[in-house]
Design a protein around this motif. Sequence first.
Motif: not given
Lengths: 384, 384, 384, 384
Positions: A18, A28-29, A138, A173, A261-262, A279-280, A321-324
């Motif tokens: 991941f 890349r951004l 973060y 799980d 979730d996170n 964060q979300e 979001g996360l990528t930024e």
Amino acid sequence: MMERKLRYGMIGGGPGAFIGGVHRAAVRLNDEAELVAGCFSYIEEERQQAGRELCIDPDRNYTTFEEMAEAEGKREDKIDWVDIVTPNRFHYPAAKLFLEQGISVVCEKPLCFTVEEGEDLKKTAKEHGCLFCVTYTYTGHVMARQARAMVQKGQIGDIRMVMAEYPQDWLLDSLETITEDNKPWRADPKLSGRGACVADLGTHIENWVNYVTGLKIDKLCCNLDVFGKGGVLDNNVEVMVKFKGGATGMYWTSQVAIGFDNALKIRIFGEKGTIEFVQEENNYLRVSMRHEPPKIYSRGCGYLEEEAKKYVRVPCGHPEGLTEAFANIYKDFCAALRDKIDGKEVDEASYGYPTIDMGIEGVEFSNKCVDSSEAGCAWVTMEK
Amino acid sequence: MMERKLRYGMIGGGPGAFIGGVHRAAVRLNDEAELVAGCFSYIEEERQQAGRELCIDPDRNYTTFEEMAEAEGKREDKIDWVDIVTPNRFHYPAAKLFLEQGISVVCEKPLCFTVEEGEDLKKTAKEHGCLFCVTYTYTGHVMARQARAMVQKGQIGDIRMVMAEYPQDWLLDSLETITEDNKPWRADPKLSGRGACVADLGTHIENWVNYVTGLKIDKLCCNLDVFGKGGVLDNNVEVMVKFKGGATGMYWTSQVAIGFDNALKIRIFGEKGTIEFVQEENNYLRVSMRHEPPKIYSRGCGYLEEEAKKYVRVPCGHPEGLTEAFANIYKDFCAALRDKIDGKEVDEASYGYPTIDMGIEGVEFSNKCVDSSEAGCAWVTMEK
Amino acid sequence: MMERKLRYGMIGGGPGAFIGGVHRAAVRLNDEAELVAGCFSYIEEERQQAGRELCIDPDRNYTTFEEMAEAEGKREDKIDWVDIVTPNRFHYPAAKLFLEQGISVVCEKPLCFTVEEGEDLKKTAKEHGCLFCVTYTYTGHVMARQARAMVQKGQIGDIRMVMAEYPQDWLLDSLETITEDNKPWRADPKLSGRGACVADLGTHIENWVNYVTGLKIDKLCCNLDVFGKGGVLDNNVEVMVKFKGGATGMYWTSQVAIGFDNALKIRIFGEKGTIEFVQEENNYLRVSMRHEPPKIYSRGCGYLEEEAKKYVRVPCGHPEGLTEAFANIYKDFCAALRDKIDGKEVDEASYGYPTIDMGIEGVEFSNKCVDSSEAGCAWVTMEK
Amino acid sequence: MMERKLRYGMIGGGPGAFIGGVHRAAVRLNDEAELVAGCFSYIEEERQQAGRELCIDPDRNYTTFEEMAEAEGKREDKIDWVDIVTPNRFHYPAAKLFLEQGISVVCEKPLCFTVEEGEDLKKTAKEHGCLFCVTYTYTGHVMARQARAMVQKGQIGDIRMVMAEYPQDWLLDSLETITEDNKPWRADPKLSGRGACVADLGTHIENWVNYVTGLKIDKLCCNLDVFGKGGVLDNNVEVMVKFKGGATGMYWTSQVAIGFDNALKIRIFGEKGTIEFVQEENNYLRVSMRHEPPKIYSRGCGYLEEEAKKYVRVPCGHPEGLTEAFANIYKDFCAALRDKIDGKEVDEASYGYPTIDMGIEGVEFSNKCVDSSEAGCAWVTMEK
């Protein structure tokens, strides 16, 4: 001023991983660097597949990171930095080798297993003139920078309490399918380190709080829970902290908290005001000043501090979001790297990305938490 | 079946007092009982004013609670219960006197100062055939009853963690005006008890969690902070708890958390699901089951459990609030009282209102927290 | 200054009725008046049951409202006002009879079926020196008063747009069981009036906007939908409005909007700022001023306007709800009534409760909406 | 199967332009195509600066789009598509030229000024075997795909109402500085088209609703407001719509709604359930089914439909945003383009990206809205 794009390599991050993909997307951004080398997997087929998919020159798609460090170290056009996104136990030996080749490092957290390892990496980096970034993601959010600037400027006054939490539920799980013979690396202390949830999530809290407030933990008291039949390492972590200077706080992280979730959420309470980051909902910050209604700051609006504004990529109301967040850390790191290449003096802490010192603190925090829990949830003192 | 309305008296709750008025409003909402006697203030003028405003027969508007207990005890039409909404230190002596007169008691929390006092009240109540309710308000919300029913029916499975918090910021202003000569009763340990924030707010958490889940605390580790120049007693409380049976949790309460009005929030994490209750959004419950999206339960909807539905007063989407929560507790208490008057056997715990046992647990919790903090935030064991 | 409590009677509101009980609870909450007479049901058994439960003197538990008006009109200790909470079609004839007896009226909305009826009631009230309140509940919320004060003081500047909605979904179930032989009164135009959803919900929007902003509708264009097999009257209403002065807006109300309980939401956009009110979160107001982050005003906090503060019953963070909103309207109405009894000149509009003029406007709005829809969603002009 | 990366060019998107940069970032995120040509600005200095910054071969950094279309059309290694991110008035002529050179087009919305232009582009694309994508960004979100799949599978039943809004407030500042001599292109009908807010924001609503539900508008009634002294074109848009088949709806968009950044919100009400999408919270979807509590779907969770899951880039709880939405559209478009290059039959609508048909519908919608408003807010019929 350097003109060319920066070059980097990656170890780990092969098919199915991941975080490696997110690192690459973030780079890349920014469009400031190119991936030119890698050692993506120890499984031959996956290694080759990754190389093809990522358009890596086969000569630079290495089979081991030892080989890669050595080969890259010799090249004229060697990589400017290596990205380490492997399972935790390789962080230290890999980083060490690349640093010794004069190659700067960006390393996933947790940095390594022991403070000694961390100090060794720091020393090695210094000796070889390398930069070192630990990707505490973060800290990269615009609103993390906004919070930091507001705290540093005294807008919320001296800090009294810090309440932080980071619940997830994804482990549930896999918990049920873990057996002695079928254990993911995260469930094996030899591969993952002494702490699991505390190292994976707890260090994010410890770092973010320190990054934003500058507060250092003096003492902590930690309870580690191992819930579930397949549980081997901690998956629920409760920590009380006392900071140097008198502030106190509570940290909670969990991988078995159904419905989350996170959900990293950090609240900093000062004498004059409170700042809350979730964060979300990373495009917002809830700011409350005494006697005033709480305000919802929005990423991209004109009232942001300059220290935050400069990271804004799209106008307010258009979510980042996360990528930024990752990309902002890389933006900082690449700025430092270019300055170094241009021969300037580089004070890493001034660029905004999380430094190796923060990585070492995270390792100490994580280990002290395990120490405390093993000692019956006793109070233990941070040494650094 | 008794036909007449119930009769009650009140001690405390004179002009300017907040909580006495809420108790009276709650009783009026139910329309099951009448206020017929009182001892509203030790200040003569306020006492008389209250009597007039509340239409109390001057003969039953008493100057001391001792006098009131004795006089009411002798009347044929004596009050069925007394409401104790005085400063904390009068809870025990007042309750004791009324119980000895065979008059049931509804008492604000904290019940009293020591477990011994609490046990004595319990014994006295039993000896005189009296009922005893401690008004832990937040157990009265429909959605508290919903949460309790869901947990009791095993819908979220065995409980693993409990995360609870109760931040306020109202104390900040008064903190700054407190001096040795100008101290509100809440800032004076002799009048208020050893714990302040922990007794006032912490016990709400302790009680709600116990009320809803049945969990009993085994051990706890508590840090009490006294922030602000005028600070005398704790105004920020951090507790780690270990429950009997293996669940763990963290409790935080504060009176100096800028930006928070009365933000009681309790999250209960089970093996199968999670329930979250936020007092300021008391008409809703967030319920998350594994592998399913979180759901927002709304008070009044058809899918509620019967144990909750029976307290619904207005249709879903028409907010109920604090007064209804109080009124539900009174509804339960009056039902028990009528049954007692009708000669039925009364098992107080089965009616839904918080019992004296819960009051005693709150007192122990609060004292153990102070013990822990005074012992350097050591782990201490609950005895009951 | 009058000393006694006020006396009131009620028509409608028997066993099983929702809104009558809320009216009574609201009056009890204030503790300023007593219910002493009624005509609760035309079903004899229910009438008697209601009388017993509400402790009404059997002599004043009337079988018809005509009888009640006449009998009360002759009493020395007659009721000060009558509460009309019957099905819509009785509003006009009942109100008329009581007014003619010099008895003031509190009437549920919609006030009546036609503007002419409304004007007649207004005239009758004036002739007999009676007060008249129409219970548009949502004007009673503290934060409605806050919004009104802010708008009146020009804090958000001239208003440009109003966006309002009021979706519910409760009708869905009954829709499916309606047949020609089994029709609730709300589904029968003869009993309910020409408009259903538009009269029941739409008028709340129309009124609230007018109450808070003072804006008058100039023209409107309305689409009424009748969804569902059992649908007879409108259950989904869409209206475009143009106000006098140039502001515009959109109103939507529905009884078939799955997932919405009672979600009245009104947003007022001015040249300087925006105010948002959501009934289901009635303790808050979202206020946005240009160039500033949106702020969340909380009921009970010190920064509220005096016009709102005076209605606050419990501190911020302790939710108030529907009953308090009703109670605030009764508080206003009773203040006016006492002044009238004391012989003072009474300007009804100055007390804060919704007046008969607002009731008439609601009737006109509702009828114009039906007119528009019947004319193929044509634009129609308000006449008043 | 084609092996090489795709090649594209861009017209518009020079220094300071917002949307061009987002397009490029989105393409980089996917890593499927390279920017190799451009005509970034008509200002020579900016054109050169852009070329340098974007590493464009100076030979392919064109001064006019006419020149670019011709030159690229002749190259062996010509661009596979051109991105058109210019002011609106160039969309049509530029797209036309590139299509005639056999170069596929990705064009910002609004597609063009008239339906006739749109039809001409469609015909030209078909004649030259080109693909055509209109970047209605908000169709690219994972949760838009989730909503679409749920509706298409009948999970919420037949649709009854659609309520949609898209308020912003960014225009307020520029409104005040607009003069006859200082007008941005968006304020000049010749450059921007007849509609401003309706074309810029309204078409996003119209498209998203159609994309997700398949509903076609039959008739609409529109009011366009021009608020503010500097206002030339509509900046507040209110539309009532009637869909073919009986559903109805209301659309509101504004550029002068203080407190709103980019708050696209769309709610689709069916006979069985309701779906709500809020762009600023694009990682979630609120889904309400009859008789059940509303559920909060989270992007990345296992319960998503396959049609949505395949676009998930990072795990749930790790926010994606605007760039990912754009990137998903490019992912779809590139998949179609590769299939075309590989010689497969391509049905554009099946790939997921918004097609030229949707672009044409948007143009018709926008024009019909202006028609309606100019005709006194009369109902007008969509012809397509």
